[in-house]
Design a protein around this motif. Structure first.
Motif, PDB file in Angstrom:
ATOM      1  N   GLU A  15       0.809  -1.214   0.000  1.00 50.31           N
ATOM      2  CA  GLU A  15       0.000   0.000   0.000  1.00 50.31           C
ATOM      3  C   GLU A  15       0.846   1.270   0.000  1.00 50.31           C
ATOM      4  OE1 GLU A  15      -3.137  -0.096  -0.562  1.00 50.31           O
ATOM      5  OE2 GLU A  15      -3.428  -2.256  -0.342  1.00 50.31           O
ATOM      6  N   ASN A  16       0.720   2.100   1.040  1.00 49.79           N
ATOM      7  CA  ASN A  16       1.444   3.359   1.101  1.00 49.79           C
ATOM      8  C   ASN A  16       1.780   3.682   2.549  1.00 49.79           C
ATOM      9  OD1 ASN A  16      -0.823   5.102   2.274  1.00 49.79           O
ATOM     10  ND2 ASN A  16      -1.802   4.298   0.431  1.00 49.79           N
ATOM     11  N   SER A  17       2.463   4.799   2.765  1.00 50.10           N
ATOM     12  CA  SER A  17       2.973   5.106   4.098  1.00 50.10           C
ATOM     13  C   SER A  17       1.862   5.290   5.129  1.00 50.10           C
ATOM     14  CB  SER A  17       3.852   6.359   4.042  1.00 50.10           C
ATOM     15  OG  SER A  17       3.095   7.498   3.670  1.00 50.10           O
ATOM     16  N   ILE A  18       0.703   5.788   4.702  1.00 49.88           N
ATOM     17  CA  ILE A  18      -0.404   5.994   5.640  1.00 49.88           C
ATOM     18  C   ILE A  18      -0.962   4.649   6.109  1.00 49.88           C
ATOM     19  CG2 ILE A  18      -2.687   7.009   5.958  1.00 49.88           C
ATOM     20  CD1 ILE A  18      -0.404   9.041   5.696  1.00 49.88           C
ATOM     21  N   GLU A  19      -1.163   3.724   5.168  1.00 49.82           N
ATOM     22  CA  GLU A  19      -1.684   2.399   5.522  1.00 49.82           C
ATOM     23  C   GLU A  19      -0.719   1.666   6.440  1.00 49.82           C
ATOM     24  OE1 GLU A  19      -4.649   1.256   4.730  1.00 49.82           O
ATOM     25  OE2 GLU A  19      -5.167   3.024   3.544  1.00 49.82           O
ATOM     26  N   ILE A  20       0.572   1.716   6.122  1.00 47.49           N
ATOM     27  CA  ILE A  20       1.574   1.069   6.967  1.00 47.49           C
ATOM     28  C   ILE A  20       1.615   1.725   8.341  1.00 47.49           C
ATOM     29  CG2 ILE A  20       4.048   0.617   7.244  1.00 47.49           C
ATOM     30  CD1 ILE A  20       4.223   0.454   4.173  1.00 47.49           C
ATOM     31  N   GLY A  21       1.597   3.056   8.356  1.00 42.06           N
ATOM     32  CA  GLY A  21       1.637   3.789   9.621  1.00 42.06           C
ATOM     33  C   GLY A  21       0.475   3.447  10.530  1.00 42.06           C
ATOM     34  N   ASN A  22      -0.694   3.256   9.951  1.00 44.05           N
ATOM     35  CA  ASN A  22      -1.874   2.920  10.754  1.00 44.05           C
ATOM     36  C   ASN A  22      -1.741   1.554  11.416  1.00 44.05           C
ATOM     37  OD1 ASN A  22      -3.553   5.218  10.616  1.00 44.05           O
ATOM     38  ND2 ASN A  22      -4.179   4.696   8.540  1.00 44.05           N
ATOM     39  N   ILE A  23      -1.118   0.591  10.713  1.00 43.26           N
ATOM     40  CA  ILE A  23      -0.889  -0.726  11.308  1.00 43.26           C
ATOM     41  C   ILE A  23       0.026  -0.597  12.526  1.00 43.26           C
ATOM     42  CG2 ILE A  23       0.199  -2.981  10.922  1.00 43.26           C
ATOM     43  CD1 ILE A  23      -0.727  -2.752   7.988  1.00 43.26           C
ATOM     44  N   PHE A  24       1.090   0.196  12.382  1.00 43.11           N
ATOM     45  CA  PHE A  24       2.010   0.392  13.498  1.00 43.11           C
ATOM     46  C   PHE A  24       1.336   1.150  14.642  1.00 43.11           C
ATOM     47  CE2 PHE A  24       5.127  -1.248  10.754  1.00 43.11           C
ATOM     48  CZ  PHE A  24       6.298  -1.461  11.471  1.00 43.11           C
ATOM     49  N   LYS A  25       0.528   2.132  14.301  1.00 38.36           N
ATOM     50  CA  LYS A  25      -0.151   2.930  15.340  1.00 38.36           C
ATOM     51  C   LYS A  25      -1.091   2.050  16.168  1.00 38.36           C
ATOM     52  CE  LYS A  25      -3.122   6.984  15.921  1.00 38.36           C
ATOM     53  NZ  LYS A  25      -2.442   7.436  17.151  1.00 38.36           N
ATOM     54  N   GLU A  26      -1.758   1.110  15.513  1.00 37.30           N
ATOM     55  CA  GLU A  26      -2.655   0.209  16.234  1.00 37.30           C
ATOM     56  C   GLU A  26      -1.900  -0.609  17.271  1.00 37.30           C
ATOM     57  OE1 GLU A  26      -4.601  -2.138  13.298  1.00 37.30           O
ATOM     58  OE2 GLU A  26      -5.665  -0.422  12.408  1.00 37.30           O
ATOM     59  N   GLU A  27      -0.669  -0.993  16.962  1.00 36.24           N
ATOM     60  CA  GLU A  27       0.128  -1.786  17.888  1.00 36.24           C
ATOM     61  C   GLU A  27       0.804  -0.934  18.957  1.00 36.24           C
ATOM     62  OE1 GLU A  27       0.438  -5.197  18.041  1.00 36.24           O
ATOM     63  OE2 GLU A  27      -1.222  -5.094  16.620  1.00 36.24           O
ATOM     64  N   LEU A  28       1.221   0.279  18.576  1.00 34.61           N
ATOM     65  CA  LEU A  28       1.971   1.126  19.501  1.00 34.61           C
ATOM     66  C   LEU A  28       1.079   1.934  20.437  1.00 34.61           C
ATOM     67  CD1 LEU A  28       4.791   2.430  17.129  1.00 34.61           C
ATOM     68  CD2 LEU A  28       4.858   0.499  18.702  1.00 34.61           C
ATOM     69  N   GLY A  29      -0.184   2.117  20.056  1.00 35.09           N
ATOM     70  CA  GLY A  29      -1.128   2.762  20.956  1.00 35.09           C
ATOM     71  C   GLY A  29      -1.307   4.252  20.728  1.00 35.09           C
ATOM     72  N   ASP A  30      -2.026   4.882  21.659  1.00 32.83           N
ATOM     73  CA  ASP A  30      -2.451   6.271  21.496  1.00 32.83           C
ATOM     74  C   ASP A  30      -1.306   7.275  21.531  1.00 32.83           C
ATOM     75  OD1 ASP A  30      -5.047   5.448  21.271  1.00 32.83           O
ATOM     76  OD2 ASP A  30      -5.521   5.750  23.402  1.00 32.83           O
ATOM     77  N   SER A 355       4.754  -5.033  16.684  1.00 32.08           N
ATOM     78  CA  SER A 355       4.770  -5.534  18.052  1.00 32.08           C
ATOM     79  C   SER A 355       6.209  -5.673  18.561  1.00 32.08           C
ATOM     80  CB  SER A 355       4.041  -6.883  18.120  1.00 32.08           C
ATOM     81  OG  SER A 355       4.025  -7.378  19.440  1.00 32.08           O
ATOM     82  N   GLU A 356       7.107  -6.113  17.682  1.00 29.69           N
ATOM     83  CA  GLU A 356       8.530  -6.189  18.046  1.00 29.69           C
ATOM     84  C   GLU A 356       9.065  -4.814  18.418  1.00 29.69           C
ATOM     85  OE1 GLU A 356      10.948  -7.951  15.024  1.00 29.69           O
ATOM     86  OE2 GLU A 356       9.586  -9.638  14.720  1.00 29.69           O
ATOM     87  N   ILE A 357       8.713  -3.821  17.615  1.00 26.36           N
ATOM     88  CA  ILE A 357       9.179  -2.454  17.881  1.00 26.36           C
ATOM     89  C   ILE A 357       8.596  -1.938  19.191  1.00 26.36           C
ATOM     90  CG2 ILE A 357       9.123  -0.073  17.052  1.00 26.36           C
ATOM     91  CD1 ILE A 357      11.035  -1.921  15.539  1.00 26.36           C
ATOM     92  N   ASN A 358       7.357  -2.286  19.467  1.00 28.49           N
ATOM     93  CA  ASN A 358       6.743  -1.879  20.730  1.00 28.49           C
ATOM     94  C   ASN A 358       7.531  -2.448  21.906  1.00 28.49           C
ATOM     95  OD1 ASN A 358       4.631  -0.541  22.196  1.00 28.49           O
ATOM     96  ND2 ASN A 358       3.728  -2.544  22.614  1.00 28.49           N
ATOM     97  N   ASP A 359       7.963  -3.712  21.794  1.00 28.11           N
ATOM     98  CA  ASP A 359       8.777  -4.322  22.849  1.00 28.11           C
ATOM     99  C   ASP A 359      10.114  -3.606  22.998  1.00 28.11           C
ATOM    100  OD1 ASP A 359       6.810  -6.188  23.324  1.00 28.11           O
ATOM    101  OD2 ASP A 359       7.722  -7.750  22.074  1.00 28.11           O
TER     102      ASP A 359
END
Length: 364
Positions: A15-30, A355-359
Motif C-alpha cells: 500500500e502506502n505510508s499511511i496504511e503502513i503507519g496505521n498498522i504500526f499505530k494500532e500496535e503502539l497505541g495512542d 509488536s517487536e518495535i513496541n517491545d
C-alpha cells in the motif's frame, strides 16, 4: 509514556505510508502518531491526499506499453499533486513486459494536460519508480511537441526513436504549462551523462540489456542536443535531472521547474521542526534499493537537529541492501518478510513487526 512518530515509506510494496503507519499505530497505541513519507515514487498521491485533504481526479492515459489505463492525482483548490508512477510506473507492468526501448512517458504528459484542463495553477510532481527512459519525449508529445526524422516523417515518441529525431516542432505546445509553478520531488541525484548517470544501474530494472543501454546513450545524447538547439539554450546536466528516465531534465529545461527532495514539502507543511520536539522516538523505513535510503537519512538528520535527544529507529529489510550512513540512527532493527506473502499475510507480518518495535520501546 513514550511518544512515537511513525514515518515509514515502504515494506514489501504494501500500500502506502499511511496504511503502513496505521498498522504500526494500532500496535503502539495512542501515544503514537504518523506522518506521510514520500520518496517521489509510488504512493506519493495517496500520502499527499491525506496531508492536503484534496480530491482525487481520474484520467485515462497511456501506460509505458501504450495501453490505456486509469491514473489518478490529487487536487486541492488549484494545486495538483501527481506522481509519474501512476502513468509510467514499473508497477504497471509485469517484469516480462518491461521494454524500455519501446516505452514512453506519454501518459504522464496526458496527466499534466488533464491537470491544466482541471484548472491547476501549480503542480507538485513525484518523479520515481518509472519504467521509461525517453528524456520526456512522450511527455512533450502530449503537450504538443512533434518530432520528425530526416525524411520529414513524424516519429512515435518512444525511447528507441530519440536517435532518429532531426527536427523538433514546438509551435503547438500547450502554452498554459509555461506560466505554471511546478515542483519536482525526487529522492535521486541521478544526472543525464555525469556521475551517477540515469543510464547506469537503475535502467536494468526497466528491462534494458547492455545493447539497449548503448542505444539509449546514443539516442539520449542526440535527442538532448536537438532539444537544446530547438530552444536555443546551452547544455545543462545537474544532479536529479536524470530522475524519471530524464523527464526531470525535460521539465527543468522547458518549464524551469524547482527541484526538491521528496520529504521537504511534508516537513514544511507539518512544521516538523516544531513537531519533532514533542516526540521521544522516530521510526523510519523505506526500500533502500530504490534511492539508497536518502530520504530516511535526511529526515533523521533534520530530526536530530531540532531534537538532539530523540531516538531514531530504522527498519532494515534483511533481503535488501543495508542503508548507508548508519550513524544517523540509534537503532537499526532488522526484519525479514517473505516476498511471496499475499496481502493478508503481509499485513499480519507487519503487525508482528510493529509488536517487536513496541517491545523495543518498552525495554529501552
Amino acid at each position: 509514556m513514550i511518544k512515537t512518530l511513525i514515518a515509514i515509506d515502504s515494506i514489501k510494496n504494501y500500500e502506502n505510508s499511511i496504511e503502513i503507519g496505521n498498522i504500526f499505530k494500532e500496535e503502539l497505541g495512542d501515544n503514537a502518531d504518523l506522518i506521510p513519507f514520500l520518496d517521489g515514487g509510488e504512493g506519493t498521491v495517496e500520502a499527499m491526499k491525506g496531508l492536503l485533504d484534496g480530491d482525487y481526479h481520474y484520467v485515462n492515459v497511456h501506460n509505458p506499453k501504450n495501453e490505456v489505463i486509469t491514473a489518478r492525482y490529487v487536487m486541492k483548490d488549484n494545486y495538483a499533486v501527481m506522481e509519474m508512477a501512476q502513468s509510467s510506473g514499473l508497477r504497471l507492468l509485469y517484469e516480462e513486459d518491461l521494454d524500455v526501448m519501446n516505452s514512453s512517458s506519454l501518459g504522464f504528459g496526458e496527466m499534466l494536460v488533464d491537470g491544466l484542463d482541471a484548472g491547476a495553477n501549480s503542480f507538485f510532481i513525484g518523479i520515481g519508480d518509472t519504467a521509461t527512459n525517453d528524456l520526456g519525449m512522450g511527455m512533450l508529445y502530449a503537450l504538443g511537441a512533434r518530432f520528425y526524422d530526416n525524411k520529414g516523417n513524424e516519429l512515435n515518441p518512444i525511447a528507441k526513436n530519440m536517435v532518429e529525431v532531426e527536427r523538433v516542432d514546438l509551435s503547438n505546445m500547450d502554452h498554459r504549462i509555461f506560466d505554471k509553478y511546478i515542483v519536482i520531488a525526487t529522492s535521486s541525484d541521478m544526472t543525464i551523462f555525469g556521475k551517477n548517470s540515469f543510464l547506469e544501474s537503475r535502467v536494468y530494472r526497466k528491462g534494458a540489456s547492455e545493447l539497449d543501454i548503448a542505444f539509449l546513450y546514443k539516442g539520449s545524447k542526440h535527442f538532448k542536443e536537438k532539444i537544446e538547439q530547438a530552444l536555443g539554450i546551452d547544455p545543462v546536466d545537474l544532479p536529479s535531472l536524470g530522475s524519471g528516465g530524464g523527464v526531470a531534465w525535460a521539465l527543468y529545461t522547458f518549464f524551469k521547474t524547482k527541484i526538491t527532495k521528496s520529504m521537504d514539502l511534508v516537513l514544511e507543511r507539518l512544521d516538523f521542526d516544531k513537531m519533532i520536539k514533542n516526540y521521544d522516538t522516530l521510526i523510519l523505513g523505506e526500500n533502500v534499493d530504490q534511492f539508497d535510503g536518502l530520504s530516511s537519512i535526511s529526515v533523521a538528520k533534520y530530526a536530530k537537529a531540532y531534537n538532539k535527544d530523540i531516538n531514531i529507529i530504522f527498519l532494515e529489510d534483511k533481503d535488501k541492501k543495508p542503508i548507508g550512513q548508519r550513524d544517523n540512527f540509534d537503532i537499526i532493527h532488522d526484519y525479514q518478510i517473505s516476498d511471496k506473502f499475499d496481502r493478508n499475510e503481509l499485513k499480519n507480518a507487519m503487525r508482528a513487526l510493529a509488536s517487536e518495535i513496541n517491545d523495543v520501546l518498552i525495554n529501552r
